[in-house]
Design an enzyme around this catalytic site. Structure first.
Site, PDB file in Angstrom:
ATOM      1  N   LYS A 184       0.843  -1.206   0.000  1.00  0.00           N
ATOM      2  CA  LYS A 184       0.000   0.000   0.000  1.00  0.00           C
ATOM      3  C   LYS A 184       0.881   1.261   0.000  1.00  0.00           C
ATOM      4  O   LYS A 184       2.089   1.178   0.203  1.00  0.00           O
ATOM      5  CB  LYS A 184      -0.916  -0.004   1.226  1.00  0.00           C
ATOM      6  CG  LYS A 184      -1.708  -1.282   1.414  1.00  0.00           C
ATOM      7  CD  LYS A 184      -2.895  -1.426   0.478  1.00  0.00           C
ATOM      8  CE  LYS A 184      -3.487  -2.804   0.667  1.00  0.00           C
ATOM      9  NZ  LYS A 184      -4.744  -3.080   0.065  1.00  0.00           N
TER      10      LYS A 184
HETATM   11  C1  LIG Z   1      -5.483  -4.191   0.652  1.00  0.00           C
HETATM   12  C2  LIG Z   1      -6.946  -4.203   0.615  1.00  0.00           C
HETATM   13  C3  LIG Z   1      -7.700  -4.575   1.733  1.00  0.00           C
HETATM   14  C4  LIG Z   1      -7.118  -4.996   3.055  1.00  0.00           C
HETATM   15  O1  LIG Z   1      -6.144  -5.938   2.978  1.00  0.00           O
HETATM   16  P1  LIG Z   1      -5.338  -6.480   4.254  1.00  0.00           P
HETATM   17  O2  LIG Z   1      -4.303  -7.346   3.657  1.00  0.00           O
HETATM   18  O3  LIG Z   1      -6.313  -7.189   5.116  1.00  0.00           O
HETATM   19  O4  LIG Z   1      -4.780  -5.285   4.977  1.00  0.00           O
HETATM   20  C5  LIG Z   1      -9.083  -4.482   1.638  1.00  0.00           C
HETATM   21  N1  LIG Z   1      -9.677  -4.089   0.508  1.00  0.00           N
HETATM   22  C6  LIG Z   1      -8.984  -3.732  -0.585  1.00  0.00           C
HETATM   23  C7  LIG Z   1      -9.718  -3.271  -1.802  1.00  0.00           C
HETATM   24  C8  LIG Z   1      -7.595  -3.807  -0.581  1.00  0.00           C
HETATM   25  O5  LIG Z   1      -6.901  -3.486  -1.683  1.00  0.00           O
END
Ligand SMILES: *Cc1c(COP(=O)(O)O)cnc(C)c1O
Length: 388
Positions: A184
């Site tokens: 992210k």
């Molecule tokens: C990254 C992401 C999440 C959360 O992912 P985690 O690995 O649980 O932190 C949720 N929704 C979307 C659209 C994502 O891209």
């Protein structure tokens, strides 16, 4: 000469970030301490909302937001299929039914008309995802939710810093969720944050992440006191351990302090890809400038033209891999996953299915060098050109 491989994504961790984590390790507070409070306050201030609750992942945040908003068995929640599987999984965690709606072929976000067609008397909520950091059509979706009396959960896990009419993505719905997995825009290794305007909702989510306790002082720092009763082992309701450690919160704070330069860097990478590839008639590139919106670049996803099949896309990805260039298949639709076999024939999602056959995420991370971007573009054009 063998050129080094180019990964799809890479975290950007500085010496200052490392120092921030190490200094927490020299204190007795490794969980539920001052860094959590500071990270929550800093993120709330950045987003422009009164309340933020740190949790162990974006998925945990989605789960607790749905639970605290009262989504339960018998309810339906409308979600995109063109997204990360956690969005639909979280609906199933609370015993509700995900119902898939189709996307707009240009924005790759939920198509309000498709959402409206999916509403039934059991629909209680809508999860609005800002796909790849491009804001969804929030005004239309909020209007639709208001008319049908639906709750809105905003998944801003890919969109920290994105804006609609000057207001941050994640702050329009009843709750918004951010995530800090290493790919992210900012990372805590694993982590997430739920934001809301509603103080009671924030308090309930804070209790649910900590085994259902409303007293959230850390056990490790408790000192005996005859005046205060010890309610550490009082659990108001069935909760979870979805806490974020002090080390992770310190990393998040350090990363958040640099977010403006991180987002600016990511935008300049996107523009370099765009300039380099825009003349190619085989490619459809993500929009870089949208009136009234600010994008937060999560990934750079290109789409091959209509003459390419899924097999062509997969072959191109294999040839790029052979040239040392990693790409991503963003996204494989949720309703076609084995874990969703029971949903396979419940949805008619022609745009999702046609788009996902031809999308490809290119290497995209803060420290990618200009020469690496150029190498990716040259290799991409080579694998797409007809073999003679
Ligand atoms: C990254 C992401 C999440 C959360 O992912 P985690 O690995 O649980 O932190 C949720 N929704 C979307 C659209 C994502 O891209």
């Amino acid at each position: 000469m063998i050129e080094p491989n180019i990964p799809l994504s890479q975290p950007d961790v500085t010496d200052a970030d490392i120092d921030a984590v190490v200094s927490v390790l020299r204190t007795p507070r490794l969980s539920l301490g001052p860094k959590q409070a500071e990270f929550e306050e800093a993120l709330a201030a950045y987003a422009g909302v009164p309340h933020a609750v740190a949790v162990s992942s974006g998925t945990a945040g989605l789960h607790l937001a749905l639970l605290a908003l009262g989504i339960a068995p018998g309810h339906e929640v409308i979600v995109p299929s063109f997204t990360f599987i956690a969005v639909a999984n979280a609906v199933r965690y609370v015993g509700a039914q995900p119902v898939f709606a189709d996307i707009d072929p240009e924005t790759l976000n939920l198509n309000p008309a498709s959402v409206e067609a999916a509403i039934t008397p059991r629909t209680r909520a809508l999860i609005v995802v800002h796909t790849f950091g491009r804001p969804a059509d929030v005004p239309a979706l909020l209007d639709l939710a208001r008319r049908h009396n639906l709750l809105v959960i905003e998944d801003a896990c890919e969109a920290i810093g994105a804006e609609i009419a000057g207001r941050r993505a994640g702050t329009f719905g009843d709750a918004g969720i951010f995530a800090f997995y290493p790919n992210k825009q900012i990372t805590t290794g694993e982590g997430g944050m739920v934001v809301t305007q509603d103080a009671a909702l924030a308090r309930r989510i804070a209790a649910l992440r900590n085994h259902g306790r409303y007293d959230c002082r850390a056990e490790s720092v408790r000192t005996p006191s005859p005046e205060t009763s010890d309610n550490w082992l009082e659990h108001a309701e069935l909760g979870f351990n979805y806490r974020l450690s002090e080390m992770q919160c310190a990393l998040g704070l350090a990363q958040l302090s640099r977010i403006d330069s991180i987002l600016a860097r990511r935008e300049s990478i996107a523009r370099r890809y765009w300039d380099r590839l825009r003349q190619n008639p085989d490619l459809r590139l993500p929009a870089t400038d949208i009136p009234n919106q600010r994008l937060s670049w999560f990934v750079f996803v290109i789409r091959l033209g209509p003459s390419f099949t899924q097999a062509d896309r997969d072959r191109a990805r294999r040839e790029l891999a052979a040239a040392g260039i990693a790409t991503g298949r963003y996204f494989a639709p949720i309703h076609l996953q084995p874990a969703y076999a029971a949903w396979r024939n419940t949805a008619d999602l022609p745009v999702t299915e046609s788009v996902t056959a031809r999308t490809m995420a290119l290497p995209f991370f803060n420290r990618i060098a200009d020469e690496q971007i150029d190498r990716v573009c040259a290799a991409l054009e080579r694998v797409l050109s007809p073999k003679t």
